[in-house]
Write an enzyme that holds these catalytic residues in place. Structure first.
Site, PDB file in Angstrom:
ATOM      1  N   SER A 107      -3.077  -7.648   3.186  1.00 21.78           N
ATOM      2  CA  SER A 107      -3.499  -7.429   4.577  1.00 21.78           C
ATOM      3  C   SER A 107      -3.983  -8.723   5.208  1.00 21.78           C
ATOM      4  O   SER A 107      -3.685  -9.006   6.370  1.00 21.78           O
ATOM      5  CB  SER A 107      -4.606  -6.372   4.627  1.00 21.78           C
TER       6      SER A 107
ATOM      7  N   ARG B 291      -2.024  -6.375  -8.005  1.00 18.53           N
ATOM      8  CA  ARG B 291      -0.953  -7.347  -7.817  1.00 18.53           C
ATOM      9  C   ARG B 291      -0.964  -8.402  -8.915  1.00 18.53           C
ATOM     10  O   ARG B 291       0.077  -8.943  -9.272  1.00 18.53           O
ATOM     11  CB  ARG B 291      -1.089  -8.044  -6.461  1.00 18.53           C
TER      12      ARG B 291
ATOM     13  N   HIS C  42       0.841  -1.205   0.000  1.00 20.70           N
ATOM     14  CA  HIS C  42       0.000   0.000   0.000  1.00 20.70           C
ATOM     15  C   HIS C  42       0.875   1.254   0.000  1.00 20.70           C
ATOM     16  O   HIS C  42       0.627   2.204  -0.745  1.00 20.70           O
ATOM     17  CB  HIS C  42      -0.892   0.049   1.253  1.00 20.70           C
TER      18      HIS C  42
ATOM     19  N   LYS D  95     -18.984  -4.388  10.844  1.00 18.28           N
ATOM     20  CA  LYS D  95     -18.033  -5.499  10.906  1.00 18.28           C
ATOM     21  C   LYS D  95     -16.920  -5.160  11.883  1.00 18.28           C
ATOM     22  O   LYS D  95     -16.482  -4.019  11.968  1.00 18.28           O
ATOM     23  CB  LYS D  95     -17.407  -5.754   9.531  1.00 18.28           C
TER      24      LYS D  95
END
Length: 162
Positions: free
Chosen positions: A131, A93, A19, A43
């Site tokens: 992540s 990616r 990032h 969440k």
């Protein structure tokens, strides 16, 4: 001529060196780059939003034209309009990322045809960092120092203390 304003969004839970690389590179393309932490308040995230924002601000402090903002319950295009951004920045990616991002690009363009999306490819050394992968390593007590900026590592350590 008006300023070129971009918006790079993500959950950044946690922010990775991948990032950081995309943000640093994108910051050179815009007069102003907003980094938007988007989260779902319904969440439970890995890191609380305050920790993510603080960690990102520290990691990006060397970039004078970058500002971190947080948002929830808003569409990316609506936030972009509010901030005056005419371009969304996305990192890729692999081909799976492109396919995933293309569907969002379709809807974003339908909702606001004057906002473009640009894609920056990950550098080879960041291709496999995610992540979710970092969270998995943490779950099993592994060292993640080579995958995240130091300020994020500090936020994770501070959160574990609480």
């Amino acid at each position: 001529m008006s300023d070129k304003i971009g918006l790079f969004t993500g959950s950044f839970d946690p922010m990775t060196n991948g990032h950081l690389d995309i943000i640093e590179r994108a910051s050179r393309l815009f007069d102003k780059l907003y980094v938007g932490i988007f989260f779902n308040p319904h969440k439970q995230g890995f890191l609380p939003i305050e920790n993510r924002k603080r960690g990102l601000e520290k990691a990006l402090g060397h970039l004078e034209n970058v500002e971190v903002v947080a948002s929830h319950d808003e569409l990316v295009v609506d936030v972009a309009k509010r901030l005056g951004a005419t371009c969304l920045v996305r990192g890729l990616r692999n081909a799976s990322d492109l396919q995933y991002e293309a569907s969002f690009d379709y809807y974003n363009h339908q909702l606001s045809s004057d906002i473009e999306t640009i894609y920056l490819h990950s550098r080879p050394e960041h291709l496999y960092i995610s992540s979710s992968g970092v969270r998995e390593l943490l779950k099993f007590g592994q060292d993640i120092a080579c995958y995240v900026p130091e300020s994020i590592l500090e936020e994770i350590r501070n959160e574990k203390k609480d």
